[in-house]
Design a protein around this motif. Structure first.
Motif, PDB file in Angstrom:
ATOM      1  N   GLY A  13       0.925  -1.411  -0.303  1.00  0.00           N
ATOM      2  CA  GLY A  13      -0.167  -0.110  -0.282  1.00  0.00           C
ATOM      3  C   GLY A  13       0.432   1.032  -0.288  1.00  0.00           C
ATOM      4  N   ALA A  14       1.809   1.477   1.043  1.00  0.00           N
ATOM      5  CA  ALA A  14       2.721   2.250   0.815  1.00  0.00           C
ATOM      6  C   ALA A  14       3.129   2.442  -0.110  1.00  0.00           C
ATOM      7  CB  ALA A  14       3.767   2.122   1.822  1.00  0.00           C
ATOM      8  N   VAL A  15       3.892   1.600  -1.230  1.00  0.00           N
ATOM      9  CA  VAL A  15       4.323   2.171  -2.502  1.00  0.00           C
ATOM     10  C   VAL A  15       3.426   2.411  -3.589  1.00  0.00           C
ATOM     11  CG1 VAL A  15       5.493   0.454  -4.478  1.00  0.00           C
ATOM     12  CG2 VAL A  15       6.490  -0.161  -2.676  1.00  0.00           C
ATOM     13  N   ILE A  16       2.524   1.836  -3.549  1.00  0.00           N
ATOM     14  CA  ILE A  16       1.056   2.131  -4.505  1.00  0.00           C
ATOM     15  C   ILE A  16       0.891   3.926  -3.465  1.00  0.00           C
ATOM     16  CG2 ILE A  16      -1.077   1.712  -5.277  1.00  0.00           C
ATOM     17  CD1 ILE A  16      -0.498  -1.447  -4.920  1.00  0.00           C
ATOM     18  N   GLY A  17       0.948   3.795  -2.631  1.00  0.00           N
ATOM     19  CA  GLY A  17       0.467   4.947  -2.458  1.00  0.00           C
ATOM     20  C   GLY A  17       1.339   6.554  -2.787  1.00  0.00           C
ATOM     21  N   PHE A  18       3.326   5.790  -2.613  1.00  0.00           N
ATOM     22  CA  PHE A  18       3.516   7.147  -3.185  1.00  0.00           C
ATOM     23  C   PHE A  18       4.265   7.660  -4.431  1.00  0.00           C
ATOM     24  CE2 PHE A  18       8.038   7.926  -4.608  1.00  0.00           C
ATOM     25  CZ  PHE A  18       8.571   8.484  -3.481  1.00  0.00           C
ATOM     26  N   LEU A  57      -1.219   2.888   5.882  1.00  0.00           N
ATOM     27  CA  LEU A  57      -2.572   2.248   6.705  1.00  0.00           C
ATOM     28  C   LEU A  57      -3.220   1.710   5.801  1.00  0.00           C
ATOM     29  CD1 LEU A  57      -2.356   5.694   8.408  1.00  0.00           C
ATOM     30  CD2 LEU A  57      -1.728   3.733   9.249  1.00  0.00           C
ATOM     31  N   PHE A  58      -4.356   2.193   4.909  1.00  0.00           N
ATOM     32  CA  PHE A  58      -4.915   1.538   3.818  1.00  0.00           C
ATOM     33  C   PHE A  58      -4.664  -0.374   3.850  1.00  0.00           C
ATOM     34  CE2 PHE A  58      -7.229   0.161   0.013  1.00  0.00           C
ATOM     35  CZ  PHE A  58      -8.149   0.329   0.012  1.00  0.00           C
ATOM     36  N   GLY A  59      -3.436  -0.405   3.511  1.00  0.00           N
ATOM     37  CA  GLY A  59      -3.077  -1.823   3.116  1.00  0.00           C
ATOM     38  C   GLY A  59      -3.153  -2.780   4.223  1.00  0.00           C
ATOM     39  N   THR A  60      -1.933  -2.172   5.653  1.00  0.00           N
ATOM     40  CA  THR A  60      -3.201  -3.043   6.663  1.00  0.00           C
ATOM     41  C   THR A  60      -4.271  -3.031   6.987  1.00  0.00           C
ATOM     42  OG1 THR A  60      -2.911  -1.110   7.889  1.00  0.00           O
ATOM     43  CG2 THR A  60      -0.379  -2.664   7.591  1.00  0.00           C
ATOM     44  N   ALA A  82       4.675  -2.280   9.440  1.00  0.00           N
ATOM     45  CA  ALA A  82       4.750  -1.492   8.243  1.00  0.00           C
ATOM     46  C   ALA A  82       5.973   0.051   8.327  1.00  0.00           C
ATOM     47  CB  ALA A  82       3.259  -1.931   7.332  1.00  0.00           C
ATOM     48  N   PHE A  83       5.651   0.371   8.887  1.00  0.00           N
ATOM     49  CA  PHE A  83       6.012   1.425   8.297  1.00  0.00           C
ATOM     50  C   PHE A  83       7.312   1.201   8.817  1.00  0.00           C
ATOM     51  CE2 PHE A  83       7.844   5.469  10.086  1.00  0.00           C
ATOM     52  CZ  PHE A  83       7.326   6.247   9.160  1.00  0.00           C
ATOM     53  N   ALA A  84       8.315   0.665  10.161  1.00  0.00           N
ATOM     54  CA  ALA A  84       9.374   0.946  10.059  1.00  0.00           C
ATOM     55  C   ALA A  84      10.000  -0.844   9.047  1.00  0.00           C
ATOM     56  CB  ALA A  84       9.496   0.013  11.438  1.00  0.00           C
ATOM     57  N   LEU A  85       9.218  -1.120   7.941  1.00  0.00           N
ATOM     58  CA  LEU A  85      10.337  -2.515   7.773  1.00  0.00           C
ATOM     59  C   LEU A  85       9.761  -1.578   5.916  1.00  0.00           C
ATOM     60  CD1 LEU A  85      10.191  -4.827   6.382  1.00  0.00           C
ATOM     61  CD2 LEU A  85       8.012  -5.220   6.340  1.00  0.00           C
TER      62      LEU A  85
END
Length: 229
Positions: A13-18, A57-60, A82-85
């Motif tokens: 989700g972080a990658v997609i959001g970015f 946040l959306f992904g988790t 997930a953020f730390a990862l």
């Protein structure tokens, strides 16, 4: 396992959001055309990371709902993991790129500035003829990275008793300890001299000692850096 899936969902989700944030900003024409660099930095370092956090946040949360294990505290913990990862992966990618950039970068001796010079004098053997002009002398610096033509200094040609002395210089472009100087004089044997400067070739105000060559000639030299005598 369930935590791993939620963390993976957060990373994706972080990658997609970015990426989605950058694409959206491009589609809406975000930015100041008069200052595209600042606009790009703002999009890359401010808006896109916000989009990445929202996507995380959306992904988790989405993975938790799909698995029927939605819990506010659990989702928050997994989102933080997930953020730390994501941060760790970004740091690892940055470190890998830095190592790649350093190991593959051109080893310029004086980047973005004029090259230092190898200034030298060669004392020819007794009985050798003094070259009549600069056209009679060919100079070439040979390294494991390049070859560089040099320039004779006929105004400094002279005699030391019965031994002729020629002088010249050549640019030192790259950082390497493997250097040798080839000097050809019309009507004389070719001569090759090992140059014992370190890879960084520090500036020296005076010539080093005369170094004997196998043919009976001698060479002395120094590195001269721009703006220094």
């Amino acid at each position: 396992m369930k935590n791993s899936l939620q963390m993976a969902g957060g990373v994706v989700g972080a990658v997609i959001g970015f990426v989605a944030t950058l694409l959206l900003l491009e589609l809406v024409g975000f930015g100041n055309r008069a200052d595209p660099i600042m606009s790009g930095m703002l999009a890359l370092l401010a808006f896109a990371p916000c989009g990445a956090i929202a996507g995380l946040l959306f992904g988790t949360t989405l993975v938790a709902r799909v698995r029927g294990r939605e819990n506010a505290d659990g989702s928050l913990r997994n989102s933080l993991k997930a953020f730390a990862l994501v941060v760790a992966l970004c740091a690892a990618a940055g470190a890998a790129y830095y190592v790649y950039a350093v190991t593959t970068a051109t080893p310029w001796l004086n980047p973005n500035a004029p090259n230092p010079l190898l200034v030298f004098e060669v004392r020819l053997p007794t009985g050798a003829a003094l070259p009549g002009s600069a056209r009679d002398v060919t100079i070439e610096l040979q390294t494991d990275l390049n070859t560089m033509p040099g320039e004779p200094r006929p105004d400094q040609f002279r005699r030391d008793g019965d031994r002729p002395i020629i002088a010249g210089y050549v640019e030192l472009a790259f950082r390497t300890a493997h250097r040798q100087l080839e000097i050809k004089i019309n009507g004389q044997p070719d001569r090759l001299y090992l140059i014992g400067l370190s890879a960084k070739a520090p500036h020296a105000a005076e010539f080093g000692p005369w170094q004997a060559n196998s043919d009976g000639s001698e060479i002395r030299y120094r590195a001269r850096w721009p703006g220094r005598d």
